[in-house]
Enzyme design. Sequence first.
Site, short mmCIF file in Angstrom:
data_model
loop_
_atom_site.label_atom_id
_atom_site.label_comp_id
_atom_site.label_asym_id
_atom_site.label_seq_id
_atom_site.Cartn_x
_atom_site.Cartn_y
_atom_site.Cartn_z
N THR A 1 -1.57 5.49 2.38
CA THR A 1 -2.82 4.74 2.29
C THR A 1 -2.85 3.75 3.45
O THR A 1 -1.88 3.03 3.69
CB THR A 1 -2.91 3.98 0.95
OG1 THR A 1 -2.93 4.92 -0.12
CG2 THR A 1 -4.16 3.13 0.90
N LEU B 1 0.87 -1.16 0.00
CA LEU B 1 0.00 0.00 0.00
C LEU B 1 0.91 1.22 0.00
O LEU B 1 1.99 1.19 0.58
CB LEU B 1 -0.89 0.03 1.25
CG LEU B 1 -1.89 -1.11 1.44
CD1 LEU B 1 -2.64 -0.94 2.76
CD2 LEU B 1 -2.88 -1.17 0.28
N ASP B 2 0.47 2.29 -0.66
CA ASP B 2 1.24 3.52 -0.60
C ASP B 2 1.43 3.95 0.85
O ASP B 2 0.62 3.64 1.72
CB ASP B 2 0.52 4.64 -1.35
CG ASP B 2 0.42 4.36 -2.84
OD1 ASP B 2 1.35 3.74 -3.37
OD2 ASP B 2 -0.59 4.76 -3.45
N LYS B 3 2.50 4.67 1.10
CA LYS B 3 2.83 5.10 2.46
C LYS B 3 1.64 5.76 3.16
O LYS B 3 1.36 5.48 4.32
CB LYS B 3 4.02 6.06 2.42
CG LYS B 3 4.45 6.57 3.79
CD LYS B 3 5.66 7.48 3.66
CE LYS B 3 6.09 8.01 5.03
NZ LYS B 3 7.29 8.88 4.94
#
Length: 334
Positions: free
Chosen positions: A158, A154-156
């Site tokens: 998110t 997951l993006d940082k």
Amino acid sequence: MTPDDDIDDDLPLASNGETHDLVLTSDMAGDRLDRALLPLLPDLSRARLQALISDGHLSHDGQTIADGKHKARAGLYRLFVPAPVSAIPEAQNLPLEVLYEDAHLIVVNKPAGMAAHPAPGTADGTLVNALLFHCGESLSGIGGVLRPGIVHRLDKDTSGVMVAAKSDAAHRGLSELFSRHDIDRAYEALVRGAPKTASGTVTTRIGRSPHDRKKMAVLKSGGREAISHYRTLNSFGGEKPVAARVRCTLETGRTHQIRVHMAYLGCPCLGDPVYGSGAPHRAVAEALKTLSFARQALHAAHLGFVHPVTGERLAFEAPLPADMADLLSALKLL
């Protein structure tokens, strides 16, 4: 490298490093580009330069060049060299919300602000650092030194459900599930405006933007197929919504897929610093400011899969984190 789409494209889109402006004169043109540039970069090997080019770190007149075999042209080239990353992450005692764990895998609810694994500009404080402390030697070496146990990301900024492998068998099995897209994944997003149709499917090709190496983009050709299904759960602000709550399910897992697709529909995630171009409605902007909400409003709410070792069907839900829940409450008052 695992075949999972989330890992394949997992190059840092924004990181610390050095930018080199390189001028090729007319007498240097005509040769292979990597060969022509190499004398201007005495600290880089040709293999390193070729890798940087293939990773999208070279541009000419604002256009990304991804193949060093191209013929060199006279003019200004810009090369970005990411900062080096430690080869071995350290275990760190960081808070970790564990949703499930057995001898083979662990499922966690990742908070916003925590990167999945070390990368240039994010040397520690990542989920990998936390997992190494929590799982001990059972995680060591599974899937590689830098990203042990990681099969998707997951993006940082998110939040939400992630699974990591603790055994080689689980790592192989999970990687295959992600590669076949045989994973149930659902996200909730708070977006600017609302989709024109209440539900639908977005099918595009996504790849690195030819204009900005820090972004992904919908491409007419190249890139990889990306498929997202969406459903509007709520809209806010009357007949002409100023914001909406959207649930997205994925068939593919390209880098930044939901963020790119929501922006493509004209309703980017609220607070998205990369894809959220355009100002939200004044009332929405005021809510974001009041709550000091400064990340993309995106949360991985559901993850379901068949356990790669036991064959058991597993499913996990993570409720909206406090910051998104507070923003949702504010939007309901519009």
